[in-house]
Design an enzyme around this catalytic site. Structure first.
Site, PDB file in Angstrom:
ATOM      1  N   ALA A  66       0.861  -1.171   0.000  1.00  0.00           N
ATOM      2  CA  ALA A  66       0.000   0.000   0.000  1.00  0.00           C
ATOM      3  C   ALA A  66       0.903   1.228   0.000  1.00  0.00           C
ATOM      4  CB  ALA A  66      -0.895  -0.017   1.231  1.00  0.00           C
ATOM      5  N   GLY A 111       0.664  -5.029   0.995  1.00  0.00           N
ATOM      6  CA  GLY A 111      -0.534  -5.122   0.170  1.00  0.00           C
ATOM      7  C   GLY A 111      -0.265  -5.752  -1.184  1.00  0.00           C
ATOM      8  N   GLU A 114      -0.355  -9.362  -0.564  1.00  0.00           N
ATOM      9  CA  GLU A 114      -1.763  -9.693  -0.277  1.00  0.00           C
ATOM     10  C   GLU A 114      -2.589  -9.712  -1.553  1.00  0.00           C
ATOM     11  OE1 GLU A 114      -1.768  -6.558   2.635  1.00  0.00           O
ATOM     12  OE2 GLU A 114      -2.238  -7.983   4.243  1.00  0.00           O
ATOM     13  N   GLU A 134       4.888  -5.071   7.121  1.00  0.00           N
ATOM     14  CA  GLU A 134       4.143  -4.000   7.806  1.00  0.00           C
ATOM     15  C   GLU A 134       4.606  -3.791   9.235  1.00  0.00           C
ATOM     16  OE1 GLU A 134       2.811  -6.516   6.104  1.00  0.00           O
ATOM     17  OE2 GLU A 134       1.155  -5.836   4.852  1.00  0.00           O
TER      18      GLU A 134
HETATM   19  N1  DAK Z   1       4.575   3.248  -0.805  1.00  0.00           N
HETATM   20  C1  DAK Z   1       4.911   4.391  -1.365  1.00  0.00           C
HETATM   21  N2  DAK Z   1       6.061   4.549  -2.071  1.00  0.00           N
HETATM   22  C2  DAK Z   1       6.864   3.481  -2.175  1.00  0.00           C
HETATM   23  C3  DAK Z   1       6.548   2.228  -1.580  1.00  0.00           C
HETATM   24  C4  DAK Z   1       5.317   2.124  -0.848  1.00  0.00           C
HETATM   25  N3  DAK Z   1       4.878   0.974  -0.287  1.00  0.00           N
HETATM   26  N4  DAK Z   1       7.579   1.367  -1.830  1.00  0.00           N
HETATM   27  C5  DAK Z   1       8.461   2.051  -2.580  1.00  0.00           C
HETATM   28  N5  DAK Z   1       8.060   3.326  -2.781  1.00  0.00           N
HETATM   29  C6  DAK Z   1       8.754   4.406  -3.515  1.00  0.00           C
HETATM   30  C7  DAK Z   1       9.959   4.911  -2.743  1.00  0.00           C
HETATM   31  O1  DAK Z   1       9.557   5.840  -1.773  1.00  0.00           O
HETATM   32  C8  DAK Z   1      10.783   5.522  -3.864  1.00  0.00           C
HETATM   33  O2  DAK Z   1      10.196   6.769  -4.199  1.00  0.00           O
HETATM   34  P1  DAK Z   1      11.135   8.091  -4.383  1.00  0.00           P
HETATM   35  O3  DAK Z   1      11.952   8.189  -3.147  1.00  0.00           O
HETATM   36  O4  DAK Z   1      11.953   7.756  -5.616  1.00  0.00           O
HETATM   37  O5  DAK Z   1      10.149   9.182  -4.586  1.00  0.00           O
HETATM   38  C9  DAK Z   1      10.531   4.571  -5.021  1.00  0.00           C
HETATM   39  O6  DAK Z   1       9.301   3.883  -4.726  1.00  0.00           O
HETATM   40  C10 DAK Z   1      11.619   3.533  -5.217  1.00  0.00           C
HETATM   41  O7  DAK Z   1      11.786   2.858  -3.981  1.00  0.00           O
HETATM   42  P2  DAK Z   1      13.203   2.720  -3.258  1.00  0.00           P
HETATM   43  O8  DAK Z   1      14.090   3.841  -3.600  1.00  0.00           O
HETATM   44  O9  DAK Z   1      12.921   2.471  -1.815  1.00  0.00           O
HETATM   45  O10 DAK Z   1      13.768   1.404  -3.952  1.00  0.00           O
HETATM   46  P3  DAK Z   1      14.801   0.350  -3.351  1.00  0.00           P
HETATM   47  O11 DAK Z   1      15.175  -0.529  -4.490  1.00  0.00           O
HETATM   48  O12 DAK Z   1      15.888   1.034  -2.586  1.00  0.00           O
HETATM   49  O13 DAK Z   1      13.962  -0.516  -2.287  1.00  0.00           O
HETATM   50  C11 DAK Z   1      12.026  -1.743  -1.512  1.00  0.00           C
HETATM   51  C12 DAK Z   1      12.922  -1.318  -2.719  1.00  0.00           C
HETATM   52  C13 DAK Z   1      10.822  -2.482  -2.054  1.00  0.00           C
HETATM   53  C14 DAK Z   1      12.844  -2.684  -0.600  1.00  0.00           C
HETATM   54  C15 DAK Z   1      11.639  -0.468  -0.706  1.00  0.00           C
HETATM   55  O14 DAK Z   1      11.062   0.460  -1.616  1.00  0.00           O
HETATM   56  C16 DAK Z   1      10.629  -0.752   0.369  1.00  0.00           C
HETATM   57  O15 DAK Z   1      10.967  -1.271   1.431  1.00  0.00           O
HETATM   58  N6  DAK Z   1       9.365  -0.337   0.139  1.00  0.00           N
HETATM   59  C17 DAK Z   1       8.317  -0.420   1.144  1.00  0.00           C
HETATM   60  C18 DAK Z   1       7.857  -1.839   1.312  1.00  0.00           C
HETATM   61  C19 DAK Z   1       6.791  -1.931   2.379  1.00  0.00           C
HETATM   62  O16 DAK Z   1       7.001  -1.600   3.542  1.00  0.00           O
HETATM   63  N7  DAK Z   1       5.613  -2.356   1.983  1.00  0.00           N
HETATM   64  C20 DAK Z   1       4.458  -2.494   2.873  1.00  0.00           C
HETATM   65  C21 DAK Z   1       3.695  -1.203   2.840  1.00  0.00           C
HETATM   66  S1  DAK Z   1       2.408  -1.204   4.077  1.00  0.00           S
HETATM   67  C22 DAK Z   1      -5.035  -1.435   5.219  1.00  0.00           C
HETATM   68  C23 DAK Z   1      -4.877  -2.526   4.441  1.00  0.00           C
HETATM   69  C24 DAK Z   1      -3.620  -2.809   3.909  1.00  0.00           C
HETATM   70  C25 DAK Z   1      -2.572  -1.992   4.153  1.00  0.00           C
HETATM   71  C26 DAK Z   1      -2.771  -0.874   4.908  1.00  0.00           C
HETATM   72  C27 DAK Z   1      -3.990  -0.596   5.444  1.00  0.00           C
HETATM   73  N8  DAK Z   1      -6.336  -1.178   5.802  1.00  0.00           N
HETATM   74  C28 DAK Z   1      -7.405  -2.184   5.642  1.00  0.00           C
HETATM   75  C29 DAK Z   1      -6.525  -0.101   6.687  1.00  0.00           C
HETATM   76  C30 DAK Z   1      -1.292  -2.324   3.598  1.00  0.00           C
HETATM   77  C31 DAK Z   1      -0.152  -1.852   4.081  1.00  0.00           C
HETATM   78  C32 DAK Z   1       1.119  -1.997   3.360  1.00  0.00           C
HETATM   79  O17 DAK Z   1       1.212  -2.604   2.315  1.00  0.00           O
END
Ligand code: DAK
Length: 260
Positions: A66, A111, A114, A134
């Protein structure tokens, strides 16, 4: 309204939907959800379309989760009042009776993982990586990760992944039963489309019914599931496609399906 965050196309009976925010690693925001709901509804409504493939644009990600930038400013009351992200299940998983495939081309995190698990079949590129990170953001899975991952790969591995946020590579995902198949990255789309075409070539009512049967295994006891399976078989036995399928077998020719 045109799509901004996804691309859609049809290839004969197969719909191809591509998450298209590669600069944000195809992170899923509210707009993506609304557009996917529309794309899946169009697929479901068109009798010519029989199977859908969902993939991500670019080489890095299927979806890295997400959109953290969208969620960062949201208060608990905002999530609750909007019932944020609740429509994945009601408007995509439950609303789509026809089979669909997730073709995971890179990171499938949070997400994104998921969403891949919502698909009826998930196939992965050898570069794919799966995870539920998360916990590292101070929350937990919110779109079914704690439930679907556990059902797919068992408690031990699911608990380990959700509690540490570690990623699983494609071959571990295949061994664990999370994905049906791993293919070289360059062949992912071709293989996914080939699989979709194979499914699209089956009798359409049987394809919907078989999906319902397998899904029943997750919702009911074994006894109820076996009764459900038998009843659905009996319903299918009344279709024109059953008569055609069996006649075609005996005549040693391919079946011609009418979806009746
Ligand atoms: N959201 C927004 N932007 C993201 C992103 C994300 N999840 N993942 C990556 N990006 C963006 C980065 O911010 C970066 O943007 P700029 O800085 O260039 O503007 C760009 O994509 C490239 O990413 P990186 O520079 O970080 O690339 P790397 O190769 O260094 O790293 C990575 C890749 C996948 C390891 C890293 O980007 C990463 O850790 N990303 C986050 C992964 C993560 O934590 N995912 C889980 C998100 S939480 C809900 C239901 C569901 C959810 C929430 C609520 N409700 C029912 C209420 C779900 C929650 C989630 O999924």
């Amino acid at each position: 309204m045109d799509f901004e965050t996804i691309r859609t196309e049809t290839r004969g009976p197969v719909a191809l939907v591509t998450l298209n925010r590669p600069e944000a690693l195809n992170a899923l925001n509210s707009r993506v959800l609304e557009e996917l709901i529309r794309a899946f509804a169009e697929f479901e409504a068109d009798p010519e379309q029989r199977c859908l493939v969902l993939t991500g644009a670019g080489d890095k990600a299927f979806a890295a989760g997400a959109d953290i930038k969208e969620m960062a400013a949201m208060a608990a009351a905002d999530f609750y009042a909007a019932d944020f992200f609740s429509r994945w299940t009601s408007h995509i998983v439950k609303a789509t009776r026809k089979p669909w495939i997730a073709a995971v081309n890179g990171f499938a995190l949070g997400g994104g993982c998921e969403l891949a698990m919502m698909a009826d079949i998930t196939i992965a590129a050898d570069t794919a990586r799966f995870g539920q990170p998360e916990i590292r953001l101070g929350v937990g899975p919110g779109m079914g990760g704690s439930q679907r991952l556990t059902r797919a790969i068992g408690k031990a591995k699911a608990m380990e992944m959700c509690l540490t946020g570690r990623m699983m590579d494609a071959s571990e995902a295949e061994r664990a039963g999370l994905v049906a198949r791993v293919v070289p990255r360059a062949q992912l789309l071709e293989e996914a489309l080939k699989l979709a075409e194979e499914i699209a070539a089956q009798p359409p009512l049987a394809a919907i019914a078989v999906k319902e049967m397998v899904n029943a295994a997750f919702e009911t006891t074994l006894e109820q599931g076996l009764i459900f399976e038998r009843r659905v078989f009996q319903v299918l036995a009344g279709t024109a496609d059953k008569a055609e399928g069996m006649a075609a077998f005996i005549a040693k020719r391919p079946g011609q399906w009418t979806g009746r």
